[in-house]
Scaffold this active site. Structure first.
Site, PDB file in Angstrom:
ATOM      1  N   PHE A   1      -8.866   7.937   8.943  1.00 46.00           N
ATOM      2  CA  PHE A   1      -8.584   8.501   7.620  1.00 46.00           C
ATOM      3  C   PHE A   1      -9.818   8.314   6.752  1.00 46.00           C
ATOM      4  CE2 PHE A   1      -8.013   4.650   4.970  1.00 46.00           C
ATOM      5  CZ  PHE A   1      -7.920   3.680   5.952  1.00 46.00           C
TER       6      PHE A   1
ATOM      7  N   THR B   1       0.833  -1.205   0.000  1.00 42.42           N
ATOM      8  CA  THR B   1       0.000   0.000   0.000  1.00 42.42           C
ATOM      9  C   THR B   1       0.864   1.250   0.000  1.00 42.42           C
ATOM     10  OG1 THR B   1      -1.831   1.132   1.146  1.00 42.42           O
ATOM     11  CG2 THR B   1      -0.145   0.161   2.531  1.00 42.42           C
ATOM     12  N   HIS B   2       0.273   2.354  -0.475  1.00 43.61           N
ATOM     13  CA  HIS B   2       0.886   3.671  -0.313  1.00 43.61           C
ATOM     14  C   HIS B   2       0.120   4.470   0.741  1.00 43.61           C
ATOM     15  CE1 HIS B   2       2.647   2.466  -4.151  1.00 43.61           C
ATOM     16  NE2 HIS B   2       3.599   3.344  -3.902  1.00 43.61           N
TER      17      HIS B   2
ATOM     18  N   HIS C   1     -13.895  -3.194   9.449  1.00 42.43           N
ATOM     19  CA  HIS C   1     -13.740  -4.147   8.348  1.00 42.43           C
ATOM     20  C   HIS C   1     -12.317  -4.699   8.302  1.00 42.43           C
ATOM     21  CE1 HIS C   1     -12.630  -0.122   7.421  1.00 42.43           C
ATOM     22  NE2 HIS C   1     -12.276  -0.348   6.169  1.00 42.43           N
ATOM     23  N   ARG C   2     -11.322  -3.822   8.467  1.00 40.66           N
ATOM     24  CA  ARG C   2      -9.919  -4.239   8.430  1.00 40.66           C
ATOM     25  C   ARG C   2      -9.581  -5.086   9.663  1.00 40.66           C
ATOM     26  NH1 ARG C   2      -8.462   0.291   7.345  1.00 40.66           N
ATOM     27  NH2 ARG C   2      -8.518  -0.126   5.114  1.00 40.66           N
TER      28      ARG C   2
ATOM     29  N   TYR D   1     -13.111   8.055   5.015  1.00 43.00           N
ATOM     30  CA  TYR D   1     -14.489   8.405   5.376  1.00 43.00           C
ATOM     31  C   TYR D   1     -14.759   8.306   6.881  1.00 43.00           C
ATOM     32  CZ  TYR D   1     -15.194   7.950   0.335  1.00 43.00           C
ATOM     33  OH  TYR D   1     -15.112   8.106  -1.036  1.00 43.00           O
TER      34      TYR D   1
ATOM     35  N   ASP E   1      -7.453  -4.167  -0.075  1.00 47.96           N
ATOM     36  CA  ASP E   1      -8.328  -3.296  -0.854  1.00 47.96           C
ATOM     37  C   ASP E   1      -9.613  -3.141  -0.074  1.00 47.96           C
ATOM     38  OD1 ASP E   1      -8.311  -1.779  -3.415  1.00 47.96           O
ATOM     39  OD2 ASP E   1     -10.276  -2.733  -3.559  1.00 47.96           O
ATOM     40  N   SER E   2     -10.083  -1.923   0.017  1.00 44.05           N
ATOM     41  CA  SER E   2     -11.199  -1.654   0.912  1.00 44.05           C
ATOM     42  C   SER E   2     -11.999  -0.473   0.400  1.00 44.05           C
ATOM     43  CB  SER E   2     -10.672  -1.381   2.328  1.00 44.05           C
ATOM     44  OG  SER E   2      -9.534  -0.539   2.286  1.00 44.05           O
TER      45      SER E   2
HETATM   46  P1  ITT Z   1      -3.632   1.670  -1.595  1.00 43.55           P
HETATM   47  O1  ITT Z   1      -4.399   1.319  -2.847  1.00 43.55           O
HETATM   48  O2  ITT Z   1      -2.246   2.149  -1.862  1.00 43.55           O
HETATM   49  O3  ITT Z   1      -3.667   0.542  -0.595  1.00 43.55           O
HETATM   50  P2  ITT Z   1      -5.834   3.485  -1.102  1.00 43.55           P
HETATM   51  O4  ITT Z   1      -6.149   4.430   0.010  1.00 43.55           O
HETATM   52  O5  ITT Z   1      -5.969   4.009  -2.505  1.00 43.55           O
HETATM   53  O6  ITT Z   1      -4.356   2.919  -0.879  1.00 43.55           O
HETATM   54  P3  ITT Z   1      -7.937   1.605  -1.684  1.00 43.55           P
HETATM   55  O7  ITT Z   1      -7.727   1.611  -3.160  1.00 43.55           O
HETATM   56  O8  ITT Z   1      -8.196   0.274  -1.011  1.00 43.55           O
HETATM   57  O9  ITT Z   1      -6.696   2.195  -0.912  1.00 43.55           O
HETATM   58  O10 ITT Z   1      -9.112   2.619  -1.372  1.00 43.55           O
HETATM   59  C1  ITT Z   1      -9.679   2.593  -0.116  1.00 43.55           C
HETATM   60  C2  ITT Z   1     -10.438   3.877   0.141  1.00 43.55           C
HETATM   61  O11 ITT Z   1     -11.603   3.513   0.903  1.00 43.55           O
HETATM   62  C3  ITT Z   1      -9.620   4.798   1.031  1.00 43.55           C
HETATM   63  O12 ITT Z   1      -8.882   5.737   0.286  1.00 43.55           O
HETATM   64  C4  ITT Z   1     -10.684   5.404   1.894  1.00 43.55           C
HETATM   65  O13 ITT Z   1     -11.269   6.482   1.211  1.00 43.55           O
HETATM   66  C5  ITT Z   1     -11.718   4.296   2.037  1.00 43.55           C
HETATM   67  N1  ITT Z   1     -11.439   3.491   3.230  1.00 43.55           N
HETATM   68  C6  ITT Z   1     -10.943   2.214   3.284  1.00 43.55           C
HETATM   69  N2  ITT Z   1     -10.771   1.830   4.549  1.00 43.55           N
HETATM   70  C7  ITT Z   1     -11.138   2.868   5.318  1.00 43.55           C
HETATM   71  C8  ITT Z   1     -11.159   3.090   6.691  1.00 43.55           C
HETATM   72  O14 ITT Z   1     -10.726   2.185   7.558  1.00 43.55           O
HETATM   73  N3  ITT Z   1     -11.604   4.268   7.138  1.00 43.55           N
HETATM   74  C9  ITT Z   1     -12.028   5.220   6.279  1.00 43.55           C
HETATM   75  N4  ITT Z   1     -12.017   5.110   4.962  1.00 43.55           N
HETATM   76  C10 ITT Z   1     -11.572   3.937   4.470  1.00 43.55           C
END
Ligand code: ITT
Length: 199
Positions: free
Chosen positions: A155, A8-9, A183-184, A157, A74-75
Site C-alpha cells: 500500500f 488504525t483505519h 520498518h513495521r 508508497y 504511526d509510520s
Molecule cells: P492510521 O493513522 O489510521 O493508522 P494512516 O495510513 O493514515 O492510518 P499514518 O498516519 O501512520 O497512517 O500514515 C502513514 C502513511 O505512510 C501511509 O498512509 C503511507 O502513505 C505511508 N506508509 C507507512 N507505512 C507504509 C508501508 O509499509 N508501505 C507504504 N507506505 C507506507
C-alpha cells in the site's frame, strides 16, 4: 489468547501486523471492524514526530476501549533529497484527502530529474492498556525511491520504494519479504522481544 485492537483505519497495516502477531493475539481487529465504527473517527494527528502521533492514536483508542490491549502504528517515508519530507505528513502529502496514488504521483513529480533517491520508512508502535503505555518500539527500513511505480502489492508508497539490497519495489516483492525487511516488521520484531515472544 489475548485480543488486540490495532488503533488504525488502515486495513493494510492491520493485515501486516496480523501476519506477524497472529499466533500470539487473537482476534486482531482494528477500528474499522468495531461495532458502530462511525463512532470511532481517526483522531487528529497533531504531533511533530511519529512517536507523538502513535501516542495520540494509542490513547484515543484506549479511552474508547479501556479493557482492550491496543497497538498503535504511526509510520511514514523520509526522503533525503527532501530534507526528510514527507515524514509525519506521508498520508496527506498531496493534500488532506489525498489517495495513496495521489501521494505517489506528487513524490515522483517532486523528485523528477533528481538523482539523489535515498529514503527510509520509519514506524513507531505503541502498545497500551487502560491508558498506560506498556511498550514503545520503532523500526527503520533504508532504501531508495524508484523513478517509476512497479507492482501493486502492499500500500502507500510501496510501488515506489526499493529496499536496500534489492532491485524490486515493495509493490513487487512478496508480502513475506516485505514483512521481514520493513520498518513495521522490524518494529514488530522488537515488540515480540519486549513481550518475550519467540520470533
Ligand atoms: P492510521 O493513522 O489510521 O493508522 P494512516 O495510513 O493514515 O492510518 P499514518 O498516519 O501512520 O497512517 O500514515 C502513514 C502513511 O505512510 C501511509 O498512509 C503511507 O502513505 C505511508 N506508509 C507507512 N507505512 C507504509 C508501508 O509499509 N508501505 C507504504 N507506505 C507506507
Amino acid at each position: 489468547m489475548t485480543t488486540l485492537i490495532v488503533a488504525t483505519h488502515n486495513q493494510h497495516k492491520t493485515e501486516e501486523i496480523a501476519a506477524m502477531l497472529g499466533e500470539h493475539f487473537a482476534p486482531i481487529t482494528d477500528l474499522t471492524q468495531q461495532p458502530n465504527r462511525d463512532d470511532h473517527p481517526a483522531p487528529e494527528e497533531t504531533g511533530k514526530t511519529f512517536e507523538a502521533n502513535a501516542l495520540i492514536k494509542a490513547l484515543d483508542a484506549s479511552a474508547r476501549f479501556p479493557d482492550a490491549t491496543i497497538l498503535a502504528d504511526d509510520s511514514g517515508l523520509e526522503v533525503d533529497a527532501l530534507a526528510g519530507a514527507p515524514g509525519v505528513y506521508s498520508a496527506r502529502y498531496a493534500g488532506e484527502n489525498a489517495s495513496d496514488a495521489d501521494n505517489r504521483k506528487k513524490l515522483l513529480t517532486v523528485l523528477d530529474g533528481n538523482t539523489q533517491r535515498s529514503a527510509r520508512f520509519r514506524c513507531v508502535l505503541i502498545l497500551v492498556k487502560n491508558g498506560k503505555v506498556l511498550t514503545t518500539c520503532d523500526g527503520t527500513c533504508e532504501g531508495r525511491i524508484a523513478t517509476a511505480e512497479s507492482g501493486d502489492g502492499g500500500f502507500g508508497y510501496d510501488p515506489l520504494f526499493i529496499p536496500e539490497g534489492y532491485d524490486e519495489s515493495f509493490g513487487i516483492l512478496p508480502a513475506e519479504t516485505k514483512n521481514q525487511l520493513s520498518h513495521r516488521g522490524r518494529a514488530l520484531a522488537k515488540l515480540k522481544t519486549a513481550l518475550s515472544i519467540d520470533n
